[in-house]
Motif scaffolding. Structure first.
Motif: not given
Length: 549
Positions: A343-365
């Protein structure tokens, strides 16, 4: 075709009938020969054929009882013929009548109505003694009837009838007590295993060892004293043969009485003259009473020991079931820890994919903050899984878990010096359930020590394994060194709760640790030392031991 089949059936029936007759003849021959041999070494007041008679009636099938009647009449026929000219035809005719005919209804009634044999086909001692008493009485009545053919006056006017009657009864009774219990003991020993292992079982039998090493020398000494002294001292020596019989009864139950009673009866017979005197009669009455009483006492002792053994086996079974339940619980916790890691690995992977999609909308910080939160969440899940079931315990084994597992990491985070030392042999051969239980108890013990005092500055675990008398064991010693400068510090409840959480224990206290150690046949001890406190616990491996490497 039908004629051949009918002819074959008739041949088989004729062979079965001939085989049955041969067995009947064999029973007649064996019984007659045994009866005659035992009669040659018997006296009126110590009649061994009575024991043979009752023993055969107890175990020989009913269909062979008529053959035993014939087998007993054969040696009696010779005795009857020799007495014909001296005592007359009436005496000879009564002498020819076999006593086994009188004993058969009594034994049949005891076997069918009084439950002479229990469910395990063992003889009930109280019923056997009652049957012995009845058989001895009716046989004595048959024997005393000879005297009526010799004298015309009624027996009440001559004490000879009662003197001989008591000797007849005592001879049959003591003969049965000499033969039957010993035969039952031999039967039980024979049923314990195969004939090929008989000598091996006898060499390890404590009853045989006590009989040869202690009983036999004592009876030989008493027999020598009784044969070489006279008067009251001889009577005392004969009655003192009761003491080894009583000792064997207390030590081995009715089996000890069977062996010792037969030996004591034989010793009394060896120093007994052919004609019974008052001293001999008194000694034999005392030995008969002693053997009877001790057989009943021994049977009760044996029953109590069987119940104790059953309770002990039930207790062992309960402990094994408890150990199995704990081990199965640990396996389920291992599966839960694996699921949490997934479950922890699945949460990490889902979080990474979610951040990849929102990378252009978030600042570096913001992106770094979210990544740190994802990593922290994953570490928290992994730490929870490790507290439920340490990964090192499954991958690297128990020693590595103590050296680098959750306890070591928790102590390092708390700034406490930690050291573990393992010694002894055969850690790898300890049962996995014992290793897991030892780890859980170590965690509970550490939490208990911190609950007692949070001023611990050093913690040392010493673990030792070994084997004693074929039984493996493991000892855990936990030494806690207190820092007196921290004694005045306010205790923090969250530190103890955090430690309990990280080690995956409930902090149930010393009583729970002791109860869990008892499941594995262990114990726990606590004491204060000059520098702090020490907690020691012992566990036993209940699996079949092998040779430690």
């Amino acid at each position: 075709m039908t004629g051949h089949w009918g002819q074959g059936t008739m041949e088989r029936e004729s062979m079965g009938k001939s085989g049955g007759w041969l067995r009947q003849v064999a029973v007649v021959a064996v019984y007659a020969l045994s009866y005659g041999l035992l009669r040659q070494v018997s006296f009126v007041h110590w009649f061994l054929p009575a024991g043979l008679r009752l023993l055969c009636l107890l175990f020989v099938p009913y269909r062979y009882w008529p053959a035993m009647i014939v087998g007993e009449m054969l040696p009696l026929a010779k005795i009857s013929y020799d007495c014909l000219d001296q005592f007359g035809p009436v005496y000879a005719l009564i002498k020819l009548f076999p006593p086994i005919v009188l004993a058969m209804p009594i034994v049949r009634w005891c076997r069918s109505r009084l439950s002479l044999f229990d469910a395990q086909h063992s003889v009930r001692m109280s019923t056997l003694l009652f049957c012995t008493l009845l058989v001895s009485m009716v046989t004595a009545v048959r024997d005393i009837s000879f005297l009526y053919t010799l004298r015309e006056q009624p027996p009440g006017e001559n004490p000879m009838f009662w003197d001989w009657g008591s000797q007849y009864f005592l001879g049959n009774y003591l003969g049965i007590l000499t033969v039957v219990p010993l035969a039952l003991l031999i039967r039980d020993i024979w049923r314990e295993g195969t004939p090929n292992t008989l000598w091996k079982r006898l060499s390890r039998n404590r009853l045989v060892f006590d009989g040869v090493g202690l009983l036999l020398p004592a009876l030989v000494l008493l027999t020598w004293l009784a044969a070489n002294v006279s008067g009251d001292f001889s009577l005392v020596a004969r009655m003192a043969m009761f003491m080894p019989v009583a000792w064997m009864a207390l030590r081995h139950g009715w089996s000890g009485v069977a062996l010792a009673g037969s030996a004591a009866s034989l010793c009394v017979a060896l120093i007994t003259p052919d004609e019974s005197d008052a001293i001999t009669l008194q000694a034999q009455v005392f030995i008969s009473f002693a053997i009877t009483t001790l057989l009943m006492l021994g049977a009760r002792i044996a029953t109590l020991r069987v119940h104790e053994e059953k309770e002990r086996m039930d207790g062992q079974l309960a402990l094994q079931l408890a150990q199995q339940g704990l081990y199965l619980g640990e396996l389920r916790m291992c599966q839960t820890a694996d699921a949490l890691e997934q479950v922890g690995s699945a949460i990490q992977q889902s979080h990474n994919r979610f951040l990849e999609r929102l990378r252009n909308m978030l600042s570096t910080t913001e992106e770094r903050v979210y990544y740190r939160q994802a990593i922290a969440t994953q570490q928290q899940v992994f730490r929870l899984a490790d507290s439920i079931y340490p990964r090192t315990l499954q991958s690297r084994g128990f020693p590595s878990t103590l050296n680098n597992g959750p306890i070591a990491k928790a102590m390092d985070d708390m700034g406490i010096a930690y050291d573990s030392n393992l010694s002894g042999r055969g850690w790898s051969r300890l049962d996995p359930g014992v290793q897991i239980a030892l780890y859980r108890l170590a965690c509970e013990a550490v939490v208990h020590l911190f609950e007692q005092s949070q001023s611990i500055d050093q913690l040392r675990l010493v673990l030792r394994a070994g084997e004693t008398h074929g039984r493996r064991w493991a000892v855990l010693k936990i030494d806690a060194v207190f820092d007196r400068s921290k004694a005045s510090r306010e205790p923090k409840q969250n530190e103890w709760e955090e430690l309990s959480y990280r080690l995956g224990v409930g902090g149930l206290g010393l009583d729970a640790i002791r109860d869990r150690a008892r499941i594995y046949g262990g114990a726990i001890h606590t004491r204060s030392t000059s520098k702090g406190a020490r907690l020691s616990l012992l566990l036993h491996d209940t699996t079949k031991p092998d040779t430690l490497s």
